[in-house]
Design an enzyme around this catalytic site. Structure first.
Site, PDB file in Angstrom:
ATOM      1  N   HIS A  18       0.840  -1.187   0.000  1.00 28.06           N
ATOM      2  CA  HIS A  18       0.000   0.000   0.000  1.00 28.06           C
ATOM      3  C   HIS A  18       0.881   1.245   0.000  1.00 28.06           C
ATOM      4  CE1 HIS A  18      -0.030   0.768   4.641  1.00 28.06           C
ATOM      5  NE2 HIS A  18       1.073   0.161   4.278  1.00 28.06           N
ATOM      6  N   CYS A  37       6.449   6.273   4.208  1.00 25.20           N
ATOM      7  CA  CYS A  37       5.307   5.420   3.855  1.00 25.20           C
ATOM      8  C   CYS A  37       4.450   6.032   2.748  1.00 25.20           C
ATOM      9  CB  CYS A  37       4.456   5.124   5.091  1.00 25.20           C
ATOM     10  SG  CYS A  37       5.339   4.157   6.321  1.00 25.20           S
ATOM     11  N   HIS A  43       4.851   0.353  -0.496  1.00 26.22           N
ATOM     12  CA  HIS A  43       5.705  -0.567   0.265  1.00 26.22           C
ATOM     13  C   HIS A  43       4.820  -1.709   0.760  1.00 26.22           C
ATOM     14  CE1 HIS A  43       3.915   2.052   3.327  1.00 26.22           C
ATOM     15  NE2 HIS A  43       4.089   1.050   4.181  1.00 26.22           N
ATOM     16  N   HIS A  45       3.944  -5.188   3.522  1.00 26.81           N
ATOM     17  CA  HIS A  45       3.983  -5.736   4.881  1.00 26.81           C
ATOM     18  C   HIS A  45       3.591  -7.204   4.843  1.00 26.81           C
ATOM     19  CE1 HIS A  45       4.217  -1.835   6.921  1.00 26.81           C
ATOM     20  NE2 HIS A  45       3.309  -1.397   6.056  1.00 26.81           N
ATOM     21  N   ASP A  83      -4.838 -10.732   0.727  1.00 31.44           N
ATOM     22  CA  ASP A  83      -3.510 -11.328   0.578  1.00 31.44           C
ATOM     23  C   ASP A  83      -2.973 -11.159  -0.835  1.00 31.44           C
ATOM     24  OD1 ASP A  83      -1.261 -12.797   1.558  1.00 31.44           O
ATOM     25  OD2 ASP A  83      -2.021 -14.597   0.563  1.00 31.44           O
ATOM     26  N   HIS A  84      -1.715 -10.732  -0.917  1.00 26.67           N
ATOM     27  CA  HIS A  84      -1.029 -10.483  -2.189  1.00 26.67           C
ATOM     28  C   HIS A  84      -1.786  -9.487  -3.061  1.00 26.67           C
ATOM     29  CE1 HIS A  84       1.372 -13.874  -0.862  1.00 26.67           C
ATOM     30  NE2 HIS A  84       2.291 -13.445  -1.722  1.00 26.67           N
ATOM     31  N   GLU A 129       1.590  -5.090  12.317  1.00 22.75           N
ATOM     32  CA  GLU A 129       2.121  -4.540  11.073  1.00 22.75           C
ATOM     33  C   GLU A 129       3.615  -4.836  10.983  1.00 22.75           C
ATOM     34  OE1 GLU A 129       1.646  -0.288   8.996  1.00 22.75           O
ATOM     35  OE2 GLU A 129       2.890  -0.274  10.789  1.00 22.75           O
TER      36      GLU A 129
END
Length: 143
Positions: A18, A37, A43, A45, A83-84, A129
Site C-alpha cells: 500500500h 510510507c 511498500h 507488509h 492477501d497479495h 504490522e
C-alpha cells in the site's frame, strides 16, 4: 444457568502492499504526515492478523465457535480479499479510505461481521504490522 465465557483466537499471515496517501491533502502535506510510507511506489507488509471471538461455551459442543468455521470466514476476508493485493488499487474500500493499519483492522472487522452467522461473537481484530507496531480494533466508536 450461566455458562462460562471464553475467547477463541485464530491467526493468519497476509502479504499486502500500500501507499499511505490522502488525495484530499497536498503532496507536501502527505509527505509530512506519512513520511517514507508515502513513497509513490508504495511498500509492503507481512501482516500477522489475529481474530478473536468471545462468547459462552456451548454445553453440547464445548465450543464458543467451531474454529473450522472461523478459519473459513478469515480465508474469505484475509486470503481472498487482501492477501497479495495492492490495498489501494485492488480493494475498493481503500479507494476512498487511507490504507493505514488502523483502517485495515476496521475493514477486516466490518467484513467479518457481514459474513459471520452470529456477528455478535466477533470481539477483536489485532494486526501486527511489524514486530513493534500493533493495532487492535474491537468495533468501538466514539460518541
Amino acid at each position: 444457568m450461566a455458562r462460562p465465557i471464553a475467547y477463541l483466537t485464530r491467526k493468519e499471515i497476509i502479504s499486502s502492499c500500500h501507499r499511505l496517501h490522502n488525495e484530499d491533502l497536498s503532496e507536501e502535506e502527505n509527505k509530512k504526515i506519512y513520511g517514507k510510507c508515502n513513497n509513490y511506489w508504495g511498500h509492503g507488509h507481512n501482516y500477522i492478523v489475529e481474530v478473536t471471538v468471545r462468547g459462552p461455551v456451548n454445553s453440547i459442543t464445548g465450543m464458543v465457535m467451531n474454529i473450522s468455521d472461523l478459519k473459513l470466514y478469515m480465508k474469505e476476508v484475509l486470503m481472498d480479499e487482501l492477501d497479495h493485493k495492492n490495498l489501494d488499487k485492488d480493494v475498493p474500500y481503500f479507494k476512498t479510505v487511507v490504507s493505514t493499519t488502523e483502517n485495515v483492522a476496521i475493514f477486516i472487522f466490518n467484513r467479518l461481521k457481514t459474513i459471520m452467522p452470529n456477528p455478535n461473537l466477533l470481539y477483536e481484530v489485532k494486526i501486527y504490522e511489524t514486530d513493534k507496531n500493533i493495532v487492535v480494533f474491537r468495533g468501538e466508536m466514539e460518541n
